[in-house]
Design an enzyme around this catalytic site. Structure first.
Site, PDB file in Angstrom:
ATOM      1  N   HIS A  25       0.835  -1.204   0.000  1.00 14.39           N
ATOM      2  CA  HIS A  25       0.000   0.000   0.000  1.00 14.39           C
ATOM      3  C   HIS A  25       0.869   1.254   0.000  1.00 14.39           C
ATOM      4  CE1 HIS A  25      -2.893   3.080   1.155  1.00 14.39           C
ATOM      5  NE2 HIS A  25      -1.986   3.461   2.044  1.00 14.39           N
ATOM      6  N   HIS A  45       1.387   5.306  -2.589  1.00 16.86           N
ATOM      7  CA  HIS A  45       1.821   6.667  -2.254  1.00 16.86           C
ATOM      8  C   HIS A  45       3.035   7.178  -3.013  1.00 16.86           C
ATOM      9  CE1 HIS A  45      -0.846   7.542   1.147  1.00 16.86           C
ATOM     10  NE2 HIS A  45      -0.701   6.284   1.525  1.00 16.86           N
ATOM     11  N   SER A  82      -4.284   1.305  -4.430  1.00 15.44           N
ATOM     12  CA  SER A  82      -3.725   0.040  -3.956  1.00 15.44           C
ATOM     13  C   SER A  82      -4.822  -0.978  -3.624  1.00 15.44           C
ATOM     14  CB  SER A  82      -2.847   0.286  -2.717  1.00 15.44           C
ATOM     15  OG  SER A  82      -3.630   0.800  -1.653  1.00 15.44           O
ATOM     16  N   GLU A 129      -5.457   9.727   0.427  1.00 16.10           N
ATOM     17  CA  GLU A 129      -5.870   8.322   0.423  1.00 16.10           C
ATOM     18  C   GLU A 129      -6.999   8.009  -0.567  1.00 16.10           C
ATOM     19  OE1 GLU A 129      -4.256   5.982   1.681  1.00 16.10           O
ATOM     20  OE2 GLU A 129      -3.179   6.758   3.414  1.00 16.10           O
TER      21      GLU A 129
HETATM   22 FE   FE2 Z   1      -1.870   5.324   2.999  1.00 12.29          FE
END
Ligand code: FE2
Length: 294
Positions: free
Chosen positions: A145, A150, A210, A191
């Protein structure tokens, strides 16, 4: 960022997810005071590298038409999917582009430590990878993730500056007791953010990018509410940590995001506290719903 700290005798205090009694994941005993640690790359097993590759390939196969172009262009910087990337190598490339680096952390870290690292242009990436049985869903952020979701957009100069500004704003919010309001901004942008493009909405949020199922759901499903980015509106909106989001906020550009977060938030926090909270999924009477992409 919803964290419970628990005292231990060595290293730093482990951090757990949410308000429940979940035990901490990750080894906090070797972390430094700022919660960073060594990646210990040689400890990854062949099975873990293979699991990472399968996660990567599943997500990469569905990026076209769902992820924003900036992400699709930047994801190649993660290198070949056959191996979990080495953070030191990734940091070298990232530093050349935007003067950011990635640093290993044992898992979730306290808000202050998190904000402090972002303010120094150091992105904390969890060292451990999920278990095979968590292939489809995991509660806590893991190395897949954090890296896949990110790191690519940290290669984008405007988004990279936004992330640093967010960290600096977080340090200030801690002093103003406004972390929960600021956490909502992170949640609904970094996010779970969507961005408008000439071909319809696309995803740029790491939690979406993700996730095996939420990527298509967030961009194409008629079910969730999609509304335009509005800083105060976001700070008033509750969010869900254990299901797909019921509301997504859509930015026009990363520049819009950066500029909206440039002013001093102190009066904004004050204004938001005087207004009622908004439940996830609700569209206000004066709001325009933004359509799903075709
Ligand atoms: Fe995150």
């Amino acid at each position: 960022m919803l964290a419970n700290e628990k005292a231990v005798n060595q290293g730093v205090a482990p951090v757990t997810y949410g308000q429940g009694d979940r035990p901490p994941r990750g080894d906090y005993s070797a972390a430094r005071a700022d919660y960073t640690c060594e990646q210990n790359w040689s400890a990854y097993t062949a099975a873990e590298h293979d699991l990472y590759r399968r996660l990567y390939e599943r997500q990469a196969a569905q990026l076209n038409g769902l992820a924003c172009d900036e992400f699709i262009e930047a994801v190649q910087h993660l290198g070949k999917p056959e191996r979990i990337p080495r953070f030191d190598e990734l940091s070298e490339a990232l530093y050349r582009h935007t003067r950011w680096e990635v640093v290993a952390v044992p898992g979730l870290i306290p808000e202050e430590a998190f904000f402090g690292l972002l303010a120094q242009r150091r992105f904390p990436v969890t060292g451990w990878l999920r278990k095979p049985e968590e292939f489809d869903y995991i509660v806590e952020p893991d190395v897949f993730h954090d890296l896949f979701g990110h790191v690519p957009l940290l290669f984008n100069p405007v988004f990279a500056d936004y992330m640093q500004a967010y960290g600096a704003g977080g340090l200030k919010a801690s002093r103003l007791d406004a972390c929960e309001l600021l956490a909502r901004l992170y949640w609904y942008t970094v996010e779970f953010g969507l961005i408008q493009t000439p071909r319809g909405v696309r995803a740029y949020g790491a939690g979406i990018l993700s996730s095996a199922g939420e990527l298509r759901h967030s961009v194409r499903s008629a079910e969730p509410s999609r509304v335009g980015f509005d800083l105060q509106r976001i700070m008033r909106t509750r969010y869900k940590i254990d299901s797909y989001q019921a509301t997504y906020f859509v930015i026009e550009s990363f520049q819009q995001l950066f500029e909206a977060t440039a002013p001093d938030f102190t009066p904004i926090y004050r204004a938001v506290r005087d207004l009622p909270e908004i439940e996830a999924g609700v569209v206000l009477p004066d709001e325009r719903r933004i359509a799903a992409a075709d």
